[in-house]
Every structure is written in structure tokens, then in C-alpha cells.
Scaffold this motif. Structure first.
Motif, PDB file in Angstrom:
ATOM      1  N   VAL A  70       0.847  -1.204   0.000  1.00  0.00           N
ATOM      2  CA  VAL A  70       0.000   0.000   0.000  1.00  0.00           C
ATOM      3  C   VAL A  70       0.881   1.252   0.000  1.00  0.00           C
ATOM      4  CG1 VAL A  70      -1.676   1.336   1.342  1.00  0.00           C
ATOM      5  CG2 VAL A  70      -2.001  -1.125   1.029  1.00  0.00           C
ATOM      6  N   LEU A  71       1.956   1.249   0.795  1.00  0.00           N
ATOM      7  CA  LEU A  71       2.883   2.386   0.804  1.00  0.00           C
ATOM      8  C   LEU A  71       3.496   2.581  -0.576  1.00  0.00           C
ATOM      9  CD1 LEU A  71       4.583   4.624   2.169  1.00  0.00           C
ATOM     10  CD2 LEU A  71       6.230   2.833   2.770  1.00  0.00           C
ATOM     11  N   VAL A  72       4.008   1.509  -1.159  1.00  0.00           N
ATOM     12  CA  VAL A  72       4.620   1.606  -2.492  1.00  0.00           C
ATOM     13  C   VAL A  72       3.578   2.044  -3.519  1.00  0.00           C
ATOM     14  CG1 VAL A  72       5.708   0.270  -4.348  1.00  0.00           C
ATOM     15  CG2 VAL A  72       6.471  -0.017  -1.981  1.00  0.00           C
ATOM     16  N   GLY A  73       2.381   1.473  -3.437  1.00  0.00           N
ATOM     17  CA  GLY A  73       1.299   1.885  -4.339  1.00  0.00           C
ATOM     18  C   GLY A  73       0.952   3.354  -4.167  1.00  0.00           C
ATOM     19  N   GLY A  74       0.932   3.811  -2.928  1.00  0.00           N
ATOM     20  CA  GLY A  74       0.663   5.230  -2.660  1.00  0.00           C
ATOM     21  C   GLY A  74       1.742   6.122  -3.232  1.00  0.00           C
TER      22      GLY A  74
ATOM     23  N   PHE B  10       2.120  12.580   0.595  1.00  0.00           N
ATOM     24  CA  PHE B  10       3.397  11.893   0.720  1.00  0.00           C
ATOM     25  C   PHE B  10       3.746  11.665   2.195  1.00  0.00           C
ATOM     26  CE2 PHE B  10       8.012  12.268   1.278  1.00  0.00           C
ATOM     27  CZ  PHE B  10       8.488  11.297   0.408  1.00  0.00           C
ATOM     28  N   LEU B  11       3.668  12.715   2.991  1.00  0.00           N
ATOM     29  CA  LEU B  11       4.028  12.615   4.410  1.00  0.00           C
ATOM     30  C   LEU B  11       3.062  11.720   5.187  1.00  0.00           C
ATOM     31  CD1 LEU B  11       5.044  16.322   4.995  1.00  0.00           C
ATOM     32  CD2 LEU B  11       6.572  14.342   4.867  1.00  0.00           C
ATOM     33  N   LEU B  12       1.785  11.810   4.874  1.00  0.00           N
ATOM     34  CA  LEU B  12       0.802  10.999   5.592  1.00  0.00           C
ATOM     35  C   LEU B  12       0.917   9.517   5.235  1.00  0.00           C
ATOM     36  CD1 LEU B  12      -2.190  13.474   5.493  1.00  0.00           C
ATOM     37  CD2 LEU B  12      -0.871  12.779   7.502  1.00  0.00           C
ATOM     38  N   LEU B  13       1.376   9.209   4.034  1.00  0.00           N
ATOM     39  CA  LEU B  13       1.637   7.808   3.696  1.00  0.00           C
ATOM     40  C   LEU B  13       2.693   7.220   4.636  1.00  0.00           C
ATOM     41  CD1 LEU B  13       1.714   7.932  -0.206  1.00  0.00           C
ATOM     42  CD2 LEU B  13       0.158   6.555   1.187  1.00  0.00           C
ATOM     43  N   PHE B  14       3.759   7.968   4.854  1.00  0.00           N
ATOM     44  CA  PHE B  14       4.817   7.491   5.749  1.00  0.00           C
ATOM     45  C   PHE B  14       4.373   7.510   7.206  1.00  0.00           C
ATOM     46  CE2 PHE B  14       7.576   8.050   2.090  1.00  0.00           C
ATOM     47  CZ  PHE B  14       8.327   6.887   2.176  1.00  0.00           C
ATOM     48  N   ALA B  15       3.637   8.523   7.617  1.00  0.00           N
ATOM     49  CA  ALA B  15       3.170   8.576   9.006  1.00  0.00           C
ATOM     50  C   ALA B  15       2.261   7.384   9.304  1.00  0.00           C
ATOM     51  CB  ALA B  15       2.444   9.891   9.274  1.00  0.00           C
ATOM     52  N   THR B  16       1.383   7.059   8.364  1.00  0.00           N
ATOM     53  CA  THR B  16       0.490   5.919   8.542  1.00  0.00           C
ATOM     54  C   THR B  16       1.285   4.620   8.636  1.00  0.00           C
ATOM     55  OG1 THR B  16      -1.281   7.051   7.357  1.00  0.00           O
ATOM     56  CG2 THR B  16      -1.449   4.651   7.528  1.00  0.00           C
ATOM     57  N   THR B  17       2.270   4.465   7.773  1.00  0.00           N
ATOM     58  CA  THR B  17       3.095   3.258   7.791  1.00  0.00           C
ATOM     59  C   THR B  17       3.873   3.147   9.101  1.00  0.00           C
ATOM     60  OG1 THR B  17       3.275   3.424   5.390  1.00  0.00           O
ATOM     61  CG2 THR B  17       4.802   1.945   6.485  1.00  0.00           C
ATOM     62  N   ASP B  18       4.452   4.251   9.557  1.00  0.00           N
ATOM     63  CA  ASP B  18       5.170   4.244  10.842  1.00  0.00           C
ATOM     64  C   ASP B  18       4.232   3.868  11.988  1.00  0.00           C
ATOM     65  OD1 ASP B  18       7.534   5.033   9.599  1.00  0.00           O
ATOM     66  OD2 ASP B  18       7.266   7.148  10.088  1.00  0.00           O
ATOM     67  N   TYR B  19       3.043   4.443  11.971  1.00  0.00           N
ATOM     68  CA  TYR B  19       2.057   4.170  13.020  1.00  0.00           C
ATOM     69  C   TYR B  19       1.678   2.687  13.037  1.00  0.00           C
ATOM     70  CZ  TYR B  19      -2.364   4.313  15.579  1.00  0.00           C
ATOM     71  OH  TYR B  19      -3.384   4.081  16.474  1.00  0.00           O
TER      72      TYR B  19
ATOM     73  N   VAL C 280      12.489   3.847   7.349  1.00  0.00           N
ATOM     74  CA  VAL C 280      12.987   5.220   7.464  1.00  0.00           C
ATOM     75  C   VAL C 280      14.024   5.512   6.377  1.00  0.00           C
ATOM     76  CG1 VAL C 280      14.222   6.841   8.962  1.00  0.00           C
ATOM     77  CG2 VAL C 280      12.408   5.407   9.905  1.00  0.00           C
ATOM     78  N   THR C 281      14.867   4.533   6.059  1.00  0.00           N
ATOM     79  CA  THR C 281      15.831   4.719   4.972  1.00  0.00           C
ATOM     80  C   THR C 281      15.098   4.939   3.654  1.00  0.00           C
ATOM     81  OG1 THR C 281      17.479   3.360   6.099  1.00  0.00           O
ATOM     82  CG2 THR C 281      17.746   3.624   3.720  1.00  0.00           C
ATOM     83  N   GLY C 282      14.029   4.182   3.445  1.00  0.00           N
ATOM     84  CA  GLY C 282      13.203   4.390   2.253  1.00  0.00           C
ATOM     85  C   GLY C 282      12.581   5.772   2.228  1.00  0.00           C
ATOM     86  N   GLN C 283      12.126   6.237   3.389  1.00  0.00           N
ATOM     87  CA  GLN C 283      11.550   7.582   3.445  1.00  0.00           C
ATOM     88  C   GLN C 283      12.605   8.631   3.135  1.00  0.00           C
ATOM     89  OE1 GLN C 283       9.825   9.031   7.115  1.00  0.00           O
ATOM     90  NE2 GLN C 283       9.461  11.030   6.187  1.00  0.00           N
TER      91      GLN C 283
END
Length: 155
Positions: free
Chosen positions: A27-31, A67-76, A122-125
Motif C-alpha cells: 500500500v505504501l509503495v502503491g501510494g 506523501f508525508l501521511l503515507l509514511f506517518a500511517t506506515t510508521d504508526y 525510514v531509509t526508504g523515506q
């Protein structure tokens, strides 16, 4: 700004009860692919716009929060699934805060990735941040320049 506000509201209101799985990564990659495709489509819109600078700003105001919310959701989700992934437990606000500190390269150090999965995420981000800041910014600037050139030629 309304789109950005709606994205943030969705981040806080949508149920995020699923575990972090391979599906989460997909889902992250798709986003991220969706953000890239949206960017490519918006470049064409910017180049044809009567106000290319204003249109480019609107694009950034939409794409950056997404973009930022995709990573925040994944981190969460990662933190909920594997609580030892980060140095402390994270609420949605904490995950958004962490994502913003990584994006802005401030890195306060109060939250840090501990597990290999978290470090890879995080490295990906960080890599995606550099691409967004460098490549996407250049593409948007070029689209604005082309839009302005087309306007001058039409006049």
C-alpha cells in the motif's frame, strides 16, 4: 489547502487497526506510485495553466501532505504491530511528528527506529524525501517555466 486539511482529517479519523504486513508495504509503495503518477499528470496541467506558478503551489499543497501521511500511517502501523520498532510508543500524532522530523532532516532524536524493519522504512523515506525534494522540485520548476514560455508565445 482544503485537500491538505481533508487528508490530515482522514489520517486522524480513518480506522487504522490493521497490522503492519507485506500488504502495508505494498500500500505504501502503491501510494508512492500514485503520488508519482499524480505528479506526472499535474506537470502537464501546470504547463497548460494560465497561472503555472499558482498551479504548481496547489500541486505541492496536495502532494506533500499525501506523501508525508503515507509514511506517518506506515510508521504508526509498524509501531502498533511491533512495539519495539521505535524508541517509544507512537500515537498518530507522534508518527506524524516523527515523519516530519525525518522529512525536514531535523531529527530531534527523541524518537528513533530500533528494528531493522523500522530502519529500512525510514531509509526508504529518506530516499523518497531526497527524490521529492530534488527531482520533483526540478520537474515542477521546469513545468512552470514551460507554462510561462507558452503564455509568452501565445501573447
Amino acid at each position: 489547502m482544503l485537500v491538505a486539511a481533508a487528508l490530515v482529517a482522514a489520517y486522524y479519523l480513518l480506522p487504522l487497526d490493521s497490522a503492519f504486513t507485506a500488504r502495508s508495504v505494498l500500500v505504501l509503495v502503491g501510494g508512492l506510485v500514485a503520488v508519482a503518477l499524480l505528479m506526472a499528470w499535474q506537470v502537464r496541467v501546470i504547463m497548460r495553466s494560465e497561472r503555472p506558478r499558482l498551479r504548481a503551489m496547489a500541486v505541492l499543497a496536495t502532494m506533500l501532505p499525501l506523501f508525508l501521511l503515507l509514511f506517518a500511517t506506515t510508521d504508526y502501523l509498524l509501531d502498533r504491530s511491533a512495539p519495539d520498532s521505535f524508541s517509544e510508543a507512537m500515537s498518530r500524532t507522534d508518527a506524524l511528528y516523527f515523519t516530519m522530523t525525518v522529512f525536514s532532516t531535523v531529527g530531534f532524536g527523541d524518537i528513533s527506529p530500533r528494528s531493522e524493519t523500522a530502519r529500512l522504512l525510514v531509509t526508504g523515506q529518506i530516499t523518497a524525501n531526497l527524490l521529492l525534494l530534488g527531482v520533483a522540485a526540478r520537474v515542477l520548476v521546469h513545468a512552470v517555466e514551460e507554462g510561462q514560455r507558452a503564455q509568452r508565445e501565445a501573447d
